[in-house]
Design a protein around this motif. Structure first.
Motif, mmCIF file in Angstrom:
data_model
loop_
_atom_site.group_PDB
_atom_site.id
_atom_site.type_symbol
_atom_site.label_atom_id
_atom_site.label_comp_id
_atom_site.label_asym_id
_atom_site.label_seq_id
_atom_site.Cartn_x
_atom_site.Cartn_y
_atom_site.Cartn_z
ATOM 1 N N ASN A 1 30.071 107.125 70.139
ATOM 2 C CA ASN A 1 28.997 107.739 69.372
ATOM 3 C C ASN A 1 29.608 108.761 68.433
ATOM 4 O O ASN A 1 30.393 109.619 68.853
ATOM 5 C CB ASN A 1 27.968 108.426 70.275
ATOM 6 N N ARG B 1 32.297 113.449 67.943
ATOM 7 C CA ARG B 1 32.271 112.087 68.487
ATOM 8 C C ARG B 1 32.874 112.070 69.889
ATOM 9 O O ARG B 1 33.701 112.912 70.248
ATOM 10 C CB ARG B 1 33.007 111.102 67.568
ATOM 11 N N HIS C 1 28.616 111.542 65.451
ATOM 12 C CA HIS C 1 27.597 112.325 64.747
ATOM 13 C C HIS C 1 28.303 113.021 63.590
ATOM 14 O O HIS C 1 29.193 113.854 63.792
ATOM 15 C CB HIS C 1 26.977 113.360 65.696
ATOM 16 N N ASN D 1 24.374 109.151 62.206
ATOM 17 C CA ASN D 1 24.625 108.935 63.624
ATOM 18 C C ASN D 1 24.985 107.463 63.809
ATOM 19 O O ASN D 1 24.204 106.567 63.475
ATOM 20 C CB ASN D 1 23.409 109.287 64.477
ATOM 21 N N ASN E 1 26.602 104.434 66.358
ATOM 22 C CA ASN E 1 26.982 103.918 67.671
ATOM 23 C C ASN E 1 27.769 102.630 67.467
ATOM 24 O O ASN E 1 27.319 101.713 66.764
ATOM 25 C CB ASN E 1 25.752 103.644 68.532
#
Length: 806
Positions: free
Chosen positions: A427, A403, A429, A471, A473
Motif C-alpha cells: 500500500n 508505504r 499513500h 492511494n 494498492n
C-alpha cells in the motif's frame, strides 16, 4: 518567452506535447522519466547457510580471476537471461561513495550519466539499459521494492538513498527479459537487485576519508559487532557523509546516511535479519542547458545565486527584463538561468526478513517493510511574484510517501524441478502538493527580509498551487519451475500476475495561478489487471566452457503518479481531460526476446547477447491551449521496436592483468509518426531519444601484491535530442584512472590500511551528460535549439582516499 511543460525523459517513449499559441513551441516528454521533472516545470505548471543471501537474490558461478575482479556474467540454477553481477570489490575501486550504478555503466548496453563525478545528484543521474530508462527497470534492496528511480519519486526511493555504497555486497542485474519474482510493477527493461553486505563474524570496523576537487570530502565509519553469543547474533552500524561544492557556480551537494543491519541465525540453515536506513539529502543542482546557450555563452552558466546579495539582484533584474549582455543574446533570456533550485529528501526505510529452511527441500522467505519520504524540490520562479513586491517567489513541490508491504515466497526442490511461488502486497499513500513561498523585495540594495535557503526547510507559504492525494494498492504473484533436463540443460517457465489499483482524491488547483477554475482530476481511479505475464527460458552448457541461453518474457508498467501536468499520468490532468481519455487508456507493455552465448576459461571470457523488444501502448500527454492554463490529456500513441546486440571480451594474459572490451549496438526506433495541430512530425524509424546507437567500452586492470590500478576508456555515440533526429548531442570519449596500495596486517589491531588515487575525466573531455531531464522537443521547428533539457558533464577531478580496517 518559453514556458516549458517539463516532465521527464526516457528514450523509449512517451511524448508530452505542449502546444502554445502564436509562436508555438511543441515539446515532447517521454515516458521513462515520468516523475523526474525539471524544477522549472512549475512555471507552466536448497539450503542456505545462515550467512548466505536469500535464494531469490543469490547468483552463483561468477566468472572471475582470483586477483582481478571484473564485470562478471553469472547464472543461477534457473535461467534469468544474462544475470550480471557487480561485486563490492569493483565498486570499491571507484571514488568512495560513488553511485554503484556508475560502475554498472561499464557493462555492455548500459549508459549512466550524471552532471557530477560521483553520480550522486539525483536530479541529473540517469541510467539506461538496452534502451530502457531507470523508471522502466525494476529495483530492489534485499528484496524490498525501491519503486521507480525518479527525481521526485512517488512509490519508492533512489537506491543511492536506500544504502551507502560501501555496504553494497553486489548488484545482480537481469537484462531485458525475465526475473518474474522481482517485486516491481515497472520492469519493462529488466531488473537491478541490490544485495546488502552482512555483518562480519569478528568484531571490527572501518574508517575511511576521501578528499577531492571542489572541496569534496567523503567520510565513512562502520562498526561490526562480531558474533555476540553462541547463536551467532551479529550486527553492524555505519555512518556516511558526502559533501562537495558545485564544480561550476555556487552551491553545495550534501548527503548523509545511517545504515544498520542485524542477523540472527536460526539453526544451521535459517536466519532472521533486519535492515534500517536513514538518509538526508540536500543538493543544489546545475542549470538545464540548451544548444543555443552552449553556442552563445559557453558551458559555465549556472544559477544566479552566488552566495552574495549581488546574485539576488541579478535574478531580480532578469525577472524585470534587464539582462547581462551575454544572456541578452539568447532568444529566451528569461529562462537562461534562475536564482536558485534545490532538492531536500529525508528517507526512512526498514525491513525484517525471515529466511527459513522448513525442510531440506523447502525454503520460505518472508519480508515486511516500511518506507517514508519527505521531499522538497525548489525553484525560484521569475513568473510568479511574491506579496512582498518581489518579482520572484520560491515554488516548492512537497510530496510525501508513506508505504508498507510484505513479500513471501517458497522454493521447493524435488527430483529435477526447482519450484517457486510467491506473492507481494504493498500500500502506497502519496501526497503531491506544490506551494509558493515569498522572497523579499529588493529596493535600492535593501532587502525587506531574508532570502530563502533552498536547502533549508520551508514554512508558511503564501499560496497553495496544486495538490492531489494518491492511494495505490499493488498485489503480484508469481510461479516458476526450472526443470533440469540434465546437469547441463535447464528449461524455465514462469509467470507473473499483477493487480494494481490507484485512487486519486483531494484535488486542488489555484485559479489565480492557472487562470482558470476548472478542477483537477479527483475522485477517480484506474485498475490494471494482468493475470498472466509469461517468462520462458533455456540454459544449455555444452562442451567444457560454452553456454547458450534464451529468454522470452512479457512485462507491464503501472500508471505513473505525480503532480498536475508533471508526467504522462492519466491522473495529472483536468477532470474534463480525464473523463475524455480514461476509458481508452491501456497500460504500457512489452515483449522481449533474447538469445546469448558465452565462453569462459582461464585466459578469456567472451559473450554475445542479442535481443528484440516490442514496446506497446506508449502513453502520451497532449497539451494545447492557453500558455497559462493549457488543457492536457493522456493518449495511446503507439510503440517502439528495438533490436540490439552486445559483444564483450575479457582477456587475462597473466593472473595480474585483465583487459576488458565491449561493443553495443542498439537500433530502437519509433513505429509511428506524430501529428500535432495538423503538422506531421516524422518520428517513424528514428532512433529513440537520449540513447546512443553505438557504445564502446574498455578497461585495463592490474593487480600485483598490494598494488592495484586501472584505466578505462569509453565512447558514447551521438544521441538524438529531438524526436525527429534533426538535433543531436555529439558522441564523446571519456576515460578514468585509479590506483591504490594496501598496507596489509600492520598490527594486531589494524588489519588493513589502503591509500588510493582516482582521476575522473582523465583527459578533460568536454561533453554533454544527462539529456531529457526536462523532456525532449519534437524538432528544430518547435524550438529544439533553445530548449533547455541537458546537462554539461563534469570536468577533470582528482580524489585521494585513506581507509583503515580494524
Amino acid at each position: 518567452m518559453q514556458r516549458r511543460l517539463l516532465a521527464a525523459g526516457s528514450c523509449i517513449g512517451v511524448l508530452v506535447v505542449a502546444a502554445q499559441p502564436a509562436a508555438a513551441q511543441v515539446h515532447a516528454l517521454p515516458q521513462g522519466q515520468k516523475s523526474t521533472v525539471s524544477r522549472a516545470s512549475a512555471k507552466s505548471h536448497v539450503g542456505v547457510k545462515p550467512d548466505a543471501a536469500p535464494a531469490r537474490a543469490r547468483a552463483s558461478g561468477a566468472l572471475k580471476s582470483k586477483n582481478v575482479e571484473e564485470l562478471t556474467v553469472a547464472t543461477t540454477r534457473k535461467p534469468h537471461g544474462t544475470m550480471l553481477s557487480v561485486g563490492a570489490q569493483m565498486i570499491a575501486r571507484e571514488v568512495p561513495g560513488t553511485n554503484p550504478m556508475k560502475v554498472l555503466g561499464e557493462m555492455p548496453g548500459v549508459m549512466f550519466q550524471s552532471a557530477d563525478a560521483q553520480g550522486l545528484d539525483n536530479y541529473t543521474s540517469q541510467l539506461y539499459m538496452h534502451g530502457f530508462q531507470q523508471q522502466e527497470i525494476g529495483m530492489t534492496l534485499d528484496g524490498i521494492p525501491l519503486g521507480e528511480m525518479t527525481y521526485r519519486n512517488y512509490n519508492g526511493l533512489n537506491p543511492l538513498q536506500a544504502i551507502s555504497s560501501e555496504n553494497v555486497a553486489r548488484l545482480d542485474v537481469s537484462q531485458s527479459a525475465g526475473a518474474e519474482d522481482v517485486a516491481a510493477t515497472n520492469n519493462l527493461g529488466g531488473s537491478i537487485q541490490y544485495v546488502s553486505s552482512d555483518p562480519q563474524d569478528k568484531m571490527g570496523g572501518k574508517i575511511a576519508q576521501t578528499f577531492g576537487s571542489y572541496n569534496m570530502y567523503h567520510t565513512f565509519i562502520r562498526f561490526d559487532s562480531g558474533k555476540l553469543n553462541e547463536s551467532g547474533t551479529k550486527f553492524y552500524a555505519s555512518y556516511m557523509r558526502n559533501d562537495t561544492k558545485l564544480w561550476k557556480g555556487w552551491g553545495q551537494q550534501f548527503l548523509q546516511q545511517v545504515n544498520a543491519k542485524l542477523v540472527q541465525p536460526v539453526g544451521e540453515a535459517s536466519k532472521i535479519s533486519m535492515f534500517f536506513n536513514w538518509s538526508d539529502l540536500h543538493m543544489h543542482s546545475y542549470d538545464d542547458y540548451s544548444f543555443e546557450m552552449l553556442d552563445k555563452i559557453g558551458p559555465n552558466q549556472n544559477y544566479y545565486n552566488n552566495g552574495r546579495l549581488s546574485g539576488y539582484q541579478t535574478a531580480v533584474n532578469a525577472a524585470n527584463g534587464s539582462y547581462s549582455p551575454s544572456i541578452s543574446r539568447l532568444s529566451d533570456p528569461l529562462d537562461a538561468a534562475y536564482y536558485a533550485g534545490g532538492t531536500n529528501n529525508v528517507d526512512l526505510l526498514g525491513g525484517l526478513t525471515a529466511n527459513l529452511a522448513l525442510t531440506d527441500h523447502l525454503r520460505w522467505v518472508t519480508t515486511v517493510y516500511g518506507h517514508n519520504q519527505q521531499n522538497q524540490t525548489t525553484w525560484v520562479s521569475p513568473y510568479f511574484g511574491s506579496p512582498t513586491g518581489s518579482p520572484l517567489s520560491d515554488l516548492v513541490k512537497e510530496p510525501e510517501i508513506r508505504r508498507f508491504g510484505i513479500l513471501s515466497s517458497m522454493t521447493y526442490k524435488i527430483a529435477h524441478n526447482d519450484l517457486s511461488v510467491g506473492v507481494w502486497y504493498e500500500n502506497n499513500h502519496y501526497v503531491s502538493p506544490m506551494y509558493a513561498y515569498a522572497e523579499p523585495s529588493l529596493v535600492n540594495g535593501v532587502l525587506s527580509g531574508g532570502i530563502l535557503n533552498d536547502l533549508g526547510h520551508f514554512t508558511n507559504p503564501f499560496a497553495k498551487i496544486f495538490s492531489q492525494t494518491y492511494n495505490t494498492n499493488t498485489f503480484t504473484g508469481f510461479f516458476s519451475d526450472t526443470y533440469h533436463v540434465t546437469s547441463d540443460l535447464s528449461l524455465h517457465f514462469g509467470f507473473k500476475s499483477m493487480l494494481n489499483t490507484t485512487r486519486v482524491g483531494n484535488g486542488y488547483l489555484d485559479a489565480a495561478y492557472y487562470g482558470s477554475s476548472d478542477p483537477i482530476a479527483s475522485g477517480v481511479g484506474q485498475t490494471i489487471s494482468k493475470p498472466f505475464l509469461p517468462h520462458i527460458g533455456l540454459d544449455y552448457k555444452f562442451l567444457t566452457h560454452h553456454e547458450l541461453f534464451i529468454d522470452i518474457s512479457e512485462n507491464v508498467h503501472s500508471y505513473a503518479e505525480c503532480g498536475y501536468k508533471l508526467c504522462a499520468s492519466p491522473f495529472s490532468v483536468l477532470q474534463s481531460a480525464y473523463n475524455a481519455s480514461a476509458a481508452k487508456l491501456k497500460p504500457e507493455t512489452d515483449w522481449t526476446y533474447a538469445i546469448g552465448y558465452r565462453f569462459s576459461d582461464k585466459l578469456l571470457d567472451a559473450s554475445v547477447y542479442a535481443y528484440r523488444t516490442n514496446f506497446f501502448n506508449r502513453l502520451q500527454q497532449i497539451t494545447a491551449g492557453s500558455v497559462i492554463n493549457p488543457v492536457s490529456a493522456v493518449a495511446n500513441v503507439g510503440g517502439v521496436t528495438m533490436n540490439g546486440v552486445d559483444a564483450a571480451l575479457t582477456i587475462r594474459p597473466t593472473k595480474y592483468l585483465s583487459l576488458y572490451n565491449s561493443i553495443s549496438y542498439n537500433h530502437a526506433v519509433y513505429d509511428q509518426n506524430i501529428t500535432q495541430q495538423g503538422i506531421v512530425y516524422h518520428l517513424k524509424n528514428q532512433q529513440v531519444i537520449n540513447y546512443p546507437r553505438f557504445m564502446y567500452k574498455a578497461r585495463l586492470s592490474f593487480h600485483w601484491k598490494q598494488v592495484e590500478a586501472y584505466i578505462d576508456g569509453s565512447y558514447t555515440g551521438a544521441r538524438n535530442f529531438s524526436y525527429v533526429g534533426d538535433l543531436k548531442a555529439p558522441g564523446y570519449w571519456m576515460s578514468n584512472f585509479g590506483a591504490s596500495y594496501d598496507f596489509n596486517n600492520l598490527s594486531s589491531y589494524l588489519n588493513d590500511l589502503k591509500v588510493s588515487l582516482n582521476i575522473s575525466n582523465l583527459t578533460g573531455s568536454h561533453w554533454i551528460s544527462t539529456m531529457g531531464e526536462g523532456g525532449n522537443p519534437l524538432s528544430l521547428s518547435t524550438g529544439a535549439y533553445s530548449y533547455q533539457s541537458f546537462m554539461i558533464g563534469a570536468p577533470r577531478m582528482f580524489f585521494g582516499s585513506i581507509a583503515a580496517q580494524f
